[in-house]
Design a protein around this motif. Sequence first.
Motif, mmCIF file in Angstrom:
data_model
loop_
_atom_site.group_PDB
_atom_site.id
_atom_site.type_symbol
_atom_site.label_atom_id
_atom_site.label_comp_id
_atom_site.label_asym_id
_atom_site.label_seq_id
_atom_site.Cartn_x
_atom_site.Cartn_y
_atom_site.Cartn_z
ATOM 1 N N LEU A 18 0.833 -1.204 0.000
ATOM 2 C CA LEU A 18 0.000 0.000 0.000
ATOM 3 C C LEU A 18 0.866 1.252 0.000
ATOM 4 N N ARG A 19 1.914 1.243 0.814
ATOM 5 C CA ARG A 19 2.834 2.388 0.882
ATOM 6 C C ARG A 19 3.497 2.619 -0.476
ATOM 7 N N ALA A 20 3.853 1.538 -1.167
ATOM 8 C CA ALA A 20 4.477 1.653 -2.483
ATOM 9 C C ALA A 20 3.506 2.234 -3.508
ATOM 10 N N LYS A 21 2.208 1.870 -3.391
ATOM 11 C CA LYS A 21 1.202 2.351 -4.349
ATOM 12 C C LYS A 21 0.829 3.812 -4.147
ATOM 13 N N VAL A 22 0.605 4.203 -2.867
ATOM 14 C CA VAL A 22 0.053 5.541 -2.618
ATOM 15 C C VAL A 22 1.058 6.516 -2.012
ATOM 16 N N GLY A 23 2.260 6.047 -1.743
ATOM 17 C CA GLY A 23 3.267 6.930 -1.154
ATOM 18 C C GLY A 23 3.184 6.915 0.357
ATOM 19 N N HIS A 24 2.923 8.063 0.942
ATOM 20 C CA HIS A 24 2.930 8.215 2.400
ATOM 21 C C HIS A 24 1.647 7.675 3.026
ATOM 22 N N ILE A 25 1.806 6.936 4.152
ATOM 23 C CA ILE A 25 0.674 6.501 4.958
ATOM 24 C C ILE A 25 0.750 7.244 6.279
ATOM 25 N N ASP A 26 -0.332 7.897 6.658
ATOM 26 C CA ASP A 26 -0.383 8.643 7.911
ATOM 27 C C ASP A 26 -0.647 7.669 9.059
ATOM 28 N N SER A 27 0.423 7.217 9.696
ATOM 29 C CA SER A 27 0.336 6.206 10.764
ATOM 30 C C SER A 27 -0.490 6.694 11.947
ATOM 31 N N GLU A 28 -0.319 7.982 12.307
ATOM 32 C CA GLU A 28 -1.053 8.539 13.446
ATOM 33 C C GLU A 28 -2.554 8.526 13.181
ATOM 34 N N LYS A 29 -2.934 9.009 12.023
ATOM 35 C CA LYS A 29 -4.360 9.089 11.667
ATOM 36 C C LYS A 29 -4.982 7.703 11.594
ATOM 37 N N ALA A 30 -4.295 6.769 10.942
ATOM 38 C CA ALA A 30 -4.815 5.402 10.809
ATOM 39 C C ALA A 30 -5.001 4.760 12.186
ATOM 40 N N SER A 31 -4.033 4.938 13.074
ATOM 41 C CA SER A 31 -4.104 4.346 14.411
ATOM 42 C C SER A 31 -5.233 4.954 15.234
#
Length: 192
Positions: free
Chosen positions: A32-45
């Motif tokens: 997923l990180r490779a497809k969309v770039g940055h993942i907001d870990s704080e927001k997701a958690s």
Amino acid sequence: MLEIDFKEIITVGMVLFAVIDIVGSIPIIVNLRAKVGHIDSEKASLVAGMIMIIFLFVGEGLLNLIGIDVHSFAVAGSFVLFFLALEMILGIRIYRDEEPGSASIVPLAFPLIAGAGTMTTLLSLRSQFHTINIIIAILLNIILVYIVLKSSKKIETLLGENGLGVVRKTFGVILLAIAVKLFAANVKGLFV
């Protein structure tokens, strides 16, 4: 009165850790990180944690609204856990949808972290454990989810594919045992 019990917190925490399967989801997270770039870990958690805590309180009311008792839901939940465990142990796909296409909240927070298996598990656990212990276990798992999301690349490199497989299968066996225990504890309530 708060009934904080560390044994319950550890048990519930392990169940949620196995169901959320954040370590087993590292390949999906990396992809997923490779497809969309940055993942907001704080927001997701944070979003996943809020979904789980809200459902813990609202879920039983929803069940009552449609006329399902907690024992029936817990038995159904034990079947879901059983099949999730088989997925983890045998390496087969029963429940997972197609590959995710967007980032942080959907599909990461929901349904990957706080999905149907997690929701079913929460209500099933509520029939056996004190709510405060479940909330503490949720918060501990969300902290762990955040750490794993932040360091997913490092974890993948460190464990390798074989290491991830061993972790996944180990938690699958634990989850299978918990599913059997949950079924045995609640099936009697169906006939009372």
